[in-house]
Design a protein around this motif. Structure first.
Motif, PDB file in Angstrom:
ATOM      1  N   LEU A 202       0.812  -1.216   0.000  1.00 13.61           N
ATOM      2  CA  LEU A 202       0.000   0.000   0.000  1.00 13.61           C
ATOM      3  C   LEU A 202       0.845   1.264   0.000  1.00 13.61           C
ATOM      4  O   LEU A 202       0.369   2.330  -0.379  1.00 13.61           O
ATOM      5  CB  LEU A 202      -0.925   0.020   1.225  1.00 13.61           C
ATOM      6  CG  LEU A 202      -1.960  -1.105   1.300  1.00 13.61           C
ATOM      7  CD1 LEU A 202      -2.802  -0.963   2.554  1.00 13.61           C
ATOM      8  CD2 LEU A 202      -2.848  -1.096   0.067  1.00 13.61           C
ATOM      9  N   GLY A 203       2.111   1.156   0.433  1.00 14.40           N
ATOM     10  CA  GLY A 203       2.946   2.346   0.545  1.00 14.40           C
ATOM     11  C   GLY A 203       2.461   3.290   1.613  1.00 14.40           C
ATOM     12  O   GLY A 203       2.875   4.449   1.665  1.00 14.40           O
ATOM     13  N   ASP A 204       1.556   2.827   2.467  1.00 10.90           N
ATOM     14  CA  ASP A 204       0.948   3.647   3.500  1.00 10.90           C
ATOM     15  C   ASP A 204       0.224   2.684   4.446  1.00 10.90           C
ATOM     16  O   ASP A 204       0.230   1.479   4.211  1.00 10.90           O
ATOM     17  CB  ASP A 204      -0.041   4.645   2.869  1.00 10.90           C
ATOM     18  CG  ASP A 204      -0.236   5.882   3.746  1.00 10.90           C
ATOM     19  OD1 ASP A 204       0.053   5.788   4.958  1.00 10.90           O
ATOM     20  OD2 ASP A 204      -0.675   6.905   3.222  1.00 10.90           O
ATOM     21  N   THR A 205      -0.408   3.229   5.482  1.00 11.17           N
ATOM     22  CA  THR A 205      -1.087   2.330   6.402  1.00 11.17           C
ATOM     23  C   THR A 205      -2.499   1.992   5.936  1.00 11.17           C
ATOM     24  O   THR A 205      -3.107   1.053   6.420  1.00 11.17           O
ATOM     25  CB  THR A 205      -1.161   2.939   7.805  1.00 11.17           C
ATOM     26  OG1 THR A 205      -1.589   4.296   7.671  1.00 11.17           O
ATOM     27  CG2 THR A 205       0.191   2.901   8.489  1.00 11.17           C
ATOM     28  N   SER A 206      -3.046   2.759   5.001  1.00  9.56           N
ATOM     29  CA  SER A 206      -4.364   2.419   4.477  1.00  9.56           C
ATOM     30  C   SER A 206      -4.379   2.685   2.968  1.00  9.56           C
ATOM     31  O   SER A 206      -3.460   3.287   2.418  1.00  9.56           O
ATOM     32  CB  SER A 206      -5.455   3.228   5.185  1.00  9.56           C
ATOM     33  OG  SER A 206      -5.245   4.598   4.962  1.00  9.56           O
ATOM     34  N   VAL A 207      -5.445   2.218   2.319  1.00 10.69           N
ATOM     35  CA  VAL A 207      -5.535   2.361   0.861  1.00 10.69           C
ATOM     36  C   VAL A 207      -5.715   3.835   0.496  1.00 10.69           C
ATOM     37  O   VAL A 207      -6.625   4.485   0.991  1.00 10.69           O
ATOM     38  CB  VAL A 207      -6.712   1.532   0.311  1.00 10.69           C
ATOM     39  CG1 VAL A 207      -6.792   1.663  -1.200  1.00 10.69           C
ATOM     40  CG2 VAL A 207      -6.541   0.076   0.691  1.00 10.69           C
TER      41      VAL A 207
ATOM     42  N   PRO B  27       8.354   3.249   1.959  1.00  3.22           N
ATOM     43  CA  PRO B  27       8.442   4.707   1.912  1.00  3.22           C
ATOM     44  C   PRO B  27       8.903   5.303   3.232  1.00  3.22           C
ATOM     45  O   PRO B  27       8.548   4.814   4.301  1.00  3.22           O
ATOM     46  CB  PRO B  27       7.007   5.136   1.578  1.00  3.22           C
ATOM     47  CG  PRO B  27       6.171   3.986   1.982  1.00  3.22           C
ATOM     48  CD  PRO B  27       6.985   2.761   1.827  1.00  3.22           C
ATOM     49  N   ARG B  28       9.722   6.366   3.159  1.00  4.86           N
ATOM     50  CA  ARG B  28      10.186   7.020   4.389  1.00  4.86           C
ATOM     51  C   ARG B  28       9.194   8.063   4.852  1.00  4.86           C
ATOM     52  O   ARG B  28       9.164   8.417   6.018  1.00  4.86           O
ATOM     53  CB  ARG B  28      11.551   7.654   4.145  1.00  4.86           C
ATOM     54  CG  ARG B  28      12.623   6.593   3.972  1.00  4.86           C
ATOM     55  CD  ARG B  28      13.979   7.193   3.780  1.00  4.86           C
ATOM     56  NE  ARG B  28      14.974   6.120   3.678  1.00  4.86           N
ATOM     57  CZ  ARG B  28      16.183   6.285   3.216  1.00  4.86           C
ATOM     58  NH1 ARG B  28      16.578   7.480   2.827  1.00  4.86           N
ATOM     59  NH2 ARG B  28      17.012   5.281   3.153  1.00  4.86           N
ATOM     60  N   VAL B  29       8.461   8.620   3.928  1.00  2.97           N
ATOM     61  CA  VAL B  29       7.352   9.490   4.308  1.00  2.97           C
ATOM     62  C   VAL B  29       6.093   8.931   3.684  1.00  2.97           C
ATOM     63  O   VAL B  29       6.128   8.360   2.608  1.00  2.97           O
ATOM     64  CB  VAL B  29       7.545  10.947   3.821  1.00  2.97           C
ATOM     65  CG1 VAL B  29       8.541  11.673   4.666  1.00  2.97           C
ATOM     66  CG2 VAL B  29       7.931  10.979   2.371  1.00  2.97           C
ATOM     67  N   THR B  30       4.976   9.097   4.373  1.00  2.28           N
ATOM     68  CA  THR B  30       3.704   8.730   3.772  1.00  2.28           C
ATOM     69  C   THR B  30       2.923  10.012   3.530  1.00  2.28           C
ATOM     70  O   THR B  30       3.118  11.013   4.221  1.00  2.28           O
ATOM     71  CB  THR B  30       2.907   7.784   4.675  1.00  2.28           C
ATOM     72  OG1 THR B  30       2.726   8.409   5.939  1.00  2.28           O
ATOM     73  CG2 THR B  30       3.625   6.472   4.853  1.00  2.28           C
TER      74      THR B  30
END
Lengths: 422, 141
Positions: A202-207, B27-30
């Motif tokens: 996801l590249g993040d914690t959520s979609v 990723p280092r930043v989100t």
């Protein structure tokens, strides 16, 4: 003047022969009328060279292969063509993706038709690849020496599913968002690295935007490249493993299964490294036929069948598009694509066992099939009596999965409660 | 020796390449929502109310002068749970929770987490979704 007749290679003559010379420089052979020319046609043409010059008559039986492998390939080709065309208008952005879907519907010439074709081919490919796997299992075609090609095939099924899964997010509608939310949460249940896998996907914690971009890149670049490579290996191995497995012939010399006594005595002739009791040159079996035109016509038939089926379905049914993403309101019930509904049904009992444990065991078992089942019997026949046990186990598992899919699709209503569709 | 060295080199580069891939893709930043954010003054949440803040996916519970933030992300598969008469209910796979987020039915494996809440110097309530606190821990305002 008379220069043209005196000099056979004058300017006029050159001009007159130009079309013919260009044509013959591209196509080395005339339309074949002799066996030598039929052979030559196959092995001097870049595209036809993928075929052996001759194939066993029995591999062309439609009721044996059902053309399923070819159908998967043609569906993949349709997906590449329509997919590339859709890329001209699609933007992987959370603010634009859905609008672009509406544009495909409203303003892009043939946009809705291309999207229909892409969507239905994708569904079709998942189904046909799975049926192809069933065909190969039920005819025992995975047995020695084709074990590795079976493994490649299982990998192809998984990549196909992942392709479909990544494509699912791209319209950025409610269906897309919640199916991917649920799907990546299943991945998070994997022991130890589950959360990391989810975060990397996801590249993040959520979609969100990052997930959309990642899925887009996977869908249009990474996975098609992997799939193409695997398909190439798959086809290469068919040739090197002695052609398609086939029903046993009536011939005296060729027992046809490719695993007979003579398999252990390879012939080191012109193509001595091809492992087969059926070589393509020199050792010509009576039961072989020329690829041109026999195999080519069979392939053309499957191609036309596949393309026309997709065209008809795309004209008749529109690809679904739900409301734009609303992060605050999951649809009730939130359902994954149909081929993952069996998984979702199992997940509703236990997330780890339904989503990771049982599917992992199933895939592992599937991959190991040719290494567990080492008996050489029953290759090349549907439902061979010798393979009763293996076929029964396989069909039971397939039926169970189908039942779960049917329950998940038709019998689950709001809050995932059991409802009757009737 | 050369073969040995080069194979070590090749193997080493392969391991390094694999590692660098993981580093690259993490990723280092989100760019999504921040995990620490302010949600207004305590007076915005009258005693006895349970207000769902859907975009932040939390529910603010106020009982008397006690206040808490409960996650509304289902611990099963990440759907947003809705506030129901008895607590919370998930529309996706039917998980149910009581008023404190304790699982009362369905496939959810864990209770809904409670997040750390503080009153920031500017008087607003600050929620920290990175920090979980034990269920039933309230902030007195």
């Amino acid at each position: 003047m008379s220069t043209a007749t005196e000099k056979p290679h004058g300017a006029l003559e050159t001009l007159r022969e130009l079309p013919h010379n260009v044509w013959t420089s591209i196509f080395r052979n005339p339309l074949p009328s002799t066996d030598l020319e039929r052979s030559s046609t196959s092995f001097t043409n870049f595209f036809l060279h993928i075929h052996p010059v001759k194939v066993h008559r029995n591999t062309l039986r439609p009721v044996y292969t059902l053309g399923l492998g070819l159908m998967s390939l043609f569906l993949f080709l349709i997906l590449i063509v329509t997919g590339v065309l859709l890329m001209f208008y699609y933007v992987p952005s959370t603010t634009q993706a859905y609008d672009r879907m509406l544009d495909l519907r409203g303003t892009v010439a043939f946009g809705i038709f291309l999207r229909n074709m892409h969507r239905w081919s994708a569904h079709g490919m998942v189904g046909v690849v799975f049926l192809h796997l069933c065909r190969v299992f039920l005819t025992g075609a995975y047995k020695k020496p084709r074990e590795f090609n079976w493994l490649i095939g299982v990998a192809l099924l998984l990549v196909t599913l992942f392709m479909s899964f990544t494509g699912y997010l791209l319209p950025w509608d409610q269906l897309a968002f919640w199916a991917i939310t649920v799907g990546t949460s299943i991945a998070a249940y994997a022991p130890f690295i589950g959360k990391d896998i989810q975060f990397l996907l996801l590249g993040d914690t959520s979609v969100g935007q990052e997930a959309l971009l990642r899925f887009y890149v996977l869908h249009v670049a990474v996975l098609p490249a992997i799939l193409t490579l695997l398909v190439a290996i798959h086809f290469w191995r068919i040739r090197k493993d002695g052609g398609l497995s086939r029903p046993e012939g009536s011939g005296v010399r060729d027992q046809g299964s490719g695993i007979g006594e003579r398999y252990r005595k390879p012939i080191y002739g012109l193509q001595g490294f091809v492992r087969s009791s059926f070589t393509k040159l020199g050792n010509v079996s009576d039961e072989s036929v020329f690829s041109w035109p026999n195999l080519l016509l069979a392939e053309l038939f499957v191609f036309i069948l596949t393309v026309s089926a997709i065209l008809v379905v795309s004209l008749a049914f529109h690809a679904p598009l739900e409301q734009p993403v609303n992060v605050m309101h999951p649809p009730n019930p939130a359902k994954a694509p149909w081929y993952f509904l069996g998984l979702q049904e199992m997940v509703s009992y236990s997330a780890f066992w339904g989503g990771i444990g049982i599917p992992g065991l199933m895939v592992g078992l599937l991959a190991l099939v040719p290494y567990i089942d080492r008996t050489p019997h029953g290759v090349g026949r549907w439902f061979a009596r010798e393979r009763l046990l293996a076929n029964t186990i396989f069909l039971t598992l397939v039926t169970l999965n189908v039942i779960f899919i049917v329950i998940g699709t038709f019998f689950r209503g709001p809050n995932w409660t059991f409802v009757s569709p009737f | 020796v050369l073969a040995w060295l080069s194979s070590v080199g090749l193997f080493g580069s392969a391991v390094l390449a694999a590692l660098s891939n993981v580093i690259f893709f993490k990723p280092r930043v989100t760019y999504g929502q921040p995990a620490i954010f302010q949600i207004g003054k305590p007076d915005d949440y009258p005693p006895g109310t349970r207000i769902a803040r859907e975009s932040e996916r939390i529910c603010i519970v106020r009982e008397g002068n006690k206040l808490a933030a409960i996650s509304t992300t289902c611990t099963h598969l990440g759907c947003s749970v809705a506030i129901s008469d008895t607590g919370f209910a998930c529309p996706c796979h039917g998980s149910r929770y009581d008023q404190d987020g304790v699982v009362t039915g369905g496939p959810a494996p864990k209770p809904l987490p409670w997040f750390k809440v503080t009153v920031a110097p500017n008087g607003e309530i600050e929620v920290d979704k990175n920090t979980q606190i034990p269920s039933g821990t309230y902030l007195t305002v």
